[in-house]
Scaffold this motif. Structure first.
Motif, short mmCIF file in Angstrom:
data_model
loop_
_atom_site.label_atom_id
_atom_site.label_comp_id
_atom_site.label_asym_id
_atom_site.label_seq_id
_atom_site.Cartn_x
_atom_site.Cartn_y
_atom_site.Cartn_z
N VAL A 193 8.41 -9.64 9.30
CA VAL A 193 8.10 -8.60 8.32
C VAL A 193 6.92 -7.74 8.79
O VAL A 193 6.89 -6.54 8.56
N LEU A 194 5.99 -8.37 9.48
CA LEU A 194 4.79 -7.66 9.95
C LEU A 194 4.91 -7.22 11.40
O LEU A 194 3.92 -6.84 12.03
N SER A 195 6.12 -7.25 11.96
CA SER A 195 6.30 -6.98 13.38
C SER A 195 5.90 -5.57 13.77
O SER A 195 5.93 -4.66 12.96
N GLY A 196 5.56 -5.42 15.04
CA GLY A 196 5.18 -4.11 15.56
C GLY A 196 3.68 -3.89 15.50
O GLY A 196 2.94 -4.63 14.88
N LYS A 197 3.30 -2.84 16.15
CA LYS A 197 1.89 -2.57 16.37
C LYS A 197 1.20 -2.03 15.12
O LYS A 197 -0.02 -2.07 15.02
N TRP A 198 1.96 -1.49 14.18
CA TRP A 198 1.33 -0.67 13.15
C TRP A 198 1.39 -1.17 11.71
O TRP A 198 0.61 -0.74 10.87
N LYS A 199 2.32 -2.09 11.40
CA LYS A 199 2.54 -2.43 10.00
C LYS A 199 1.30 -2.94 9.29
O LYS A 199 1.02 -2.57 8.15
N ILE A 200 0.56 -3.79 9.96
CA ILE A 200 -0.64 -4.34 9.33
C ILE A 200 -1.66 -3.23 9.07
O ILE A 200 -2.30 -3.22 8.02
N HIS A 201 -1.74 -2.28 10.00
CA HIS A 201 -2.67 -1.18 9.80
C HIS A 201 -2.25 -0.28 8.65
O HIS A 201 -3.08 0.16 7.85
N ILE A 202 -0.96 0.01 8.58
CA ILE A 202 -0.45 0.85 7.49
C ILE A 202 -0.72 0.17 6.16
O ILE A 202 -1.26 0.78 5.23
N LEU A 203 -0.38 -1.10 6.09
CA LEU A 203 -0.60 -1.87 4.86
C LEU A 203 -2.09 -1.93 4.52
O LEU A 203 -2.47 -1.72 3.36
N GLY A 204 -2.89 -2.19 5.52
CA GLY A 204 -4.34 -2.26 5.30
C GLY A 204 -4.89 -0.94 4.79
O GLY A 204 -5.73 -0.91 3.89
N THR A 205 -4.40 0.14 5.36
CA THR A 205 -4.86 1.47 4.96
C THR A 205 -4.42 1.78 3.53
O THR A 205 -5.20 2.25 2.71
N LEU A 206 -3.16 1.48 3.25
CA LEU A 206 -2.64 1.74 1.90
C LEU A 206 -3.29 0.85 0.85
O LEU A 206 -3.49 1.27 -0.29
N LEU A 207 -3.63 -0.36 1.24
CA LEU A 207 -4.29 -1.27 0.29
C LEU A 207 -5.66 -0.72 -0.10
O LEU A 207 -6.10 -0.88 -1.24
N LEU A 252 7.18 2.77 8.03
CA LEU A 252 7.20 2.92 6.57
C LEU A 252 8.58 2.56 6.02
O LEU A 252 8.70 1.93 4.97
N GLN A 253 9.61 2.94 6.74
CA GLN A 253 10.97 2.58 6.33
C GLN A 253 11.16 1.07 6.31
O GLN A 253 11.76 0.51 5.38
N ASP A 254 10.65 0.42 7.35
CA ASP A 254 10.73 -1.05 7.41
C ASP A 254 10.01 -1.67 6.22
O ASP A 254 10.54 -2.57 5.55
N LEU A 255 8.80 -1.18 5.97
CA LEU A 255 8.00 -1.73 4.88
C LEU A 255 8.68 -1.48 3.54
O LEU A 255 8.64 -2.33 2.64
N GLU A 256 9.33 -0.32 3.42
CA GLU A 256 10.02 0.00 2.17
C GLU A 256 11.22 -0.93 1.99
O GLU A 256 11.45 -1.44 0.89
N MET A 257 11.96 -1.15 3.07
CA MET A 257 13.11 -2.04 3.01
C MET A 257 12.71 -3.44 2.57
O MET A 257 13.44 -4.11 1.85
N ASN A 258 11.55 -3.87 3.01
CA ASN A 258 11.06 -5.19 2.61
C ASN A 258 10.30 -5.15 1.29
O ASN A 258 9.64 -6.12 0.91
N GLN A 259 10.35 -4.01 0.63
CA GLN A 259 9.76 -3.85 -0.70
C GLN A 259 8.26 -4.07 -0.75
O GLN A 259 7.71 -4.46 -1.77
N LEU A 260 7.62 -3.79 0.36
CA LEU A 260 6.16 -3.92 0.40
C LEU A 260 5.49 -2.62 0.01
O LEU A 260 4.36 -2.62 -0.46
N VAL A 261 6.18 -1.49 0.23
CA VAL A 261 5.66 -0.20 -0.21
C VAL A 261 6.77 0.59 -0.92
O VAL A 261 7.96 0.33 -0.71
N THR A 262 6.34 1.52 -1.74
CA THR A 262 7.29 2.42 -2.39
C THR A 262 7.11 3.82 -1.84
O THR A 262 6.01 4.20 -1.42
N ARG A 263 8.18 4.57 -1.83
CA ARG A 263 8.17 5.95 -1.37
C ARG A 263 8.55 6.83 -2.55
O ARG A 263 9.61 6.61 -3.18
N THR A 264 7.71 7.79 -2.88
CA THR A 264 7.99 8.67 -4.01
C THR A 264 7.85 10.12 -3.59
O THR A 264 6.80 10.53 -3.11
N VAL A 265 8.93 10.88 -3.76
CA VAL A 265 8.89 12.30 -3.45
C VAL A 265 8.29 13.03 -4.64
O VAL A 265 8.75 12.86 -5.76
#
Lengths: 121, 121
Positions: free
Chosen positions: A26-40, A66-79
DNA sequence: TGCATTACTTACCAATTGGAAACTAGTTTC
DNA sequence: GAAACTAGTTTCCAATTGGTAAGTAATGCA
């Protein structure tokens, strides 16, 4: 012949191994933890905000992660229907359960730096 | 013009980002967390023990990952002068400071599985 | 002599990851 | 009409990751 007692082959340990594999996927890749950390820390943030805040990330990577994180329901995307449309990303309640992990990882990193050139020298 | 308040560009947040990057570099790759997790539970273990306990890992990977962990002083390597020589690996006191991270990751993974097909169904 | 065990290393290969740059598309501003 | 801003997507490429399989070297056992 007596079988050597295995340590990690018990059901308990297999569950642990699976659990670790799941989380790391779920946290794979170079950026997910940073994105989550920033959004938190930042709460609701737009795509361009994230692109500017997260140093070094490219649009393609941000978009994909962001798509990965959204698929795993960790973030929401709102237009949002603003003049030039904007898109807001936010960590879900579920995503917030990642906070202890991210905190521990951040804590350890600080501890690591301190040890490298810190007290012992 | 008023500058928009940046969230992660403060010194505090840069430290956090660096910290996370450092930790993830130390734990990089598919296997390090598993090796550490296994050694934390098993105490002193030999190369062949680890190879058998950690499902799916190849000798090459185990060897390489153990070298990385040793370089970062998370595990020690001790050659034991037995009949066919054996090598014992053990988590250092420093390495044990990784335990909270690994535990949190394992906990989250269990939580994740429960959510997927667990209580709510 | 030959096979087994320990602990690796080496060579080769395939898949994944991730980066740069350009492009799309809608709207607003000059 | 051109430029700029929004949020991406697409293409192309290079580096890293990781897997298989075989080889190595020392020792022990039948």
């Amino acid at each position: 012949m007596l079988k050597r007692k295995t340590v990690t082959k018990s059901l308990e340990c297999k569950v642990r191994i699976t659990a670790i594999t799941d989380t790391m996927q779920v946290l794979s890749g170079k950026w997910k933890i940073h994105i989550l950390g920033t959004l938190l820390q930042g709460g609701k943030m737009r795509f361009m905000d994230l692109l500017r805040e997260i140093d070094g990330i490219a649009a393609k990577m941000l978009s994909k992660e962001l798509q990965d994180l959204e698929m795993n329901q960790l973030v929401t995307r709102t237009v949002v229907d603003t003049k030039p449309i904007t898109v807001e990303y936010e960590v879900t309640e579920y995503g917030k359960t990642m906070e202890p992990i991210i905190d521990e990882i951040a804590n350890w990193g600080v501890f690591y730096r301190n040890r490298l050139h810190g007290k012992t020298d």
